[in-house]
Design an enzyme around this catalytic site. Sequence first.
Site, PDB file in Angstrom:
ATOM      1  N   HIS A  99       0.854  -1.201   0.000  1.00 40.75           N
ATOM      2  CA  HIS A  99       0.000   0.000   0.000  1.00 40.75           C
ATOM      3  C   HIS A  99       0.885   1.246   0.000  1.00 40.75           C
ATOM      4  O   HIS A  99       1.940   1.256   0.636  1.00 40.75           O
ATOM      5  CB  HIS A  99      -0.915  -0.011   1.234  1.00 40.75           C
ATOM      6  CG  HIS A  99      -1.994   1.015   1.142  1.00 40.75           C
ATOM      7  ND1 HIS A  99      -1.763   2.348   1.389  1.00 40.75           N
ATOM      8  CD2 HIS A  99      -3.304   0.913   0.798  1.00 40.75           C
ATOM      9  CE1 HIS A  99      -2.891   3.015   1.203  1.00 40.75           C
ATOM     10  NE2 HIS A  99      -3.842   2.173   0.837  1.00 40.75           N
ATOM     11  N   GLU A 168      -3.972   1.442  -7.297  1.00 41.54           N
ATOM     12  CA  GLU A 168      -4.359   2.578  -6.468  1.00 41.54           C
ATOM     13  C   GLU A 168      -3.510   3.797  -6.817  1.00 41.54           C
ATOM     14  O   GLU A 168      -2.395   3.944  -6.299  1.00 41.54           O
ATOM     15  CB  GLU A 168      -4.160   2.240  -4.985  1.00 41.54           C
ATOM     16  CG  GLU A 168      -5.029   1.125  -4.471  1.00 41.54           C
ATOM     17  CD  GLU A 168      -5.324   1.309  -2.985  1.00 41.54           C
ATOM     18  OE1 GLU A 168      -6.504   1.324  -2.623  1.00 41.54           O
ATOM     19  OE2 GLU A 168      -4.379   1.456  -2.194  1.00 41.54           O
TER      20      GLU A 168
HETATM   21  P1  PGA Z   1      -9.693   5.703   0.310  1.00 45.07           P
HETATM   22  O1  PGA Z   1      -8.490   4.691   0.581  1.00 45.07           O
HETATM   23  O2  PGA Z   1     -10.865   4.887  -0.164  1.00 45.07           O
HETATM   24  O3  PGA Z   1      -9.967   6.348   1.649  1.00 45.07           O
HETATM   25  O4  PGA Z   1      -9.231   6.660  -0.723  1.00 45.07           O
HETATM   26  C1  PGA Z   1      -8.267   3.610  -0.268  1.00 45.07           C
HETATM   27  C2  PGA Z   1      -7.000   2.914   0.125  1.00 45.07           C
HETATM   28  O5  PGA Z   1      -6.068   3.575   0.605  1.00 45.07           O
HETATM   29  O6  PGA Z   1      -6.893   1.684   0.006  1.00 45.07           O
END
Ligand code: PGA
Length: 250
Positions: A99, A168
């Site tokens: 992440h 992401e």
């Molecule tokens: P968010 O986070 O939905 O609050 O943008 C997603 C993530 O970091 O996995």
Amino acid sequence: MTNNKTYFVANWKMHGSVNSVQSIKNVIKLSKKPKYKNTKIVYCPPYTLIRQFVEKTKKTKIDVGAQNCHFENNFGSFTGSVNANMIKNIGSKFVIIGHSESRISGDTNKTINLKIKSAIKANLKIIFCFGETLKEKRNKMTNKVINYQIKKGLHKIKNIKNIFFAYEPVWSIGTGIIPKINELDKQVREIKKIIKKNYKAKNAKILYGGSVNSQNILALKKISSIKGFLIGGASLNSKNFIDIIKKTIN
Ligand code: PGA
């Protein structure tokens, strides 16, 4: 969204206290309805709450995951760390690795690779995160960055059947901003190509994460190559989380 399962992974980050597990009861109820039989919900609370979530979801199809792990499989002198075997041992089936918030606090492509290997050994399913920063996007480096992160993260890993690829974009996480749908669609196809080329895997599971909420989900769900979502902020409140699931499956 086509064929098999749709995934909703709740990434609770550093949120939640001992009573929080009570708040998921309506999500559990929803998961038991026949309509949602092809829906896989995964809760990733902080380590401190994993056991409670495992207990609470025991007789359901909901799975539990951790948000990171150490790269060492054995016990050892690693103050503040938890390894993949320990995560498996308390009943988790998943672990998030790579992440961007963990990358910021020290994870490198090398440690991410070691962590993925260790999670595979522990027989956990891995939610492998990658994505470009705003600066990289502006410099048109998105594909290069993603290619590099995937290749390095999966270095010398042949079997990717337990790996979920979570795209992401860093600039989308927690900002309320999501990519333009046509651009995201294109990007996910590109990711599929990278995976297919390097791992001969046609059906890799690709998730999208970054500011998913009950409003933008209607647009996001149109992207057929996305198999599910990694949801931060909007997963903390069960009503919002349920809204997202209902709107996707309807
Ligand atoms: P968010 O986070 O939905 O609050 O943008 C997603 C993530 O970091 O996995």
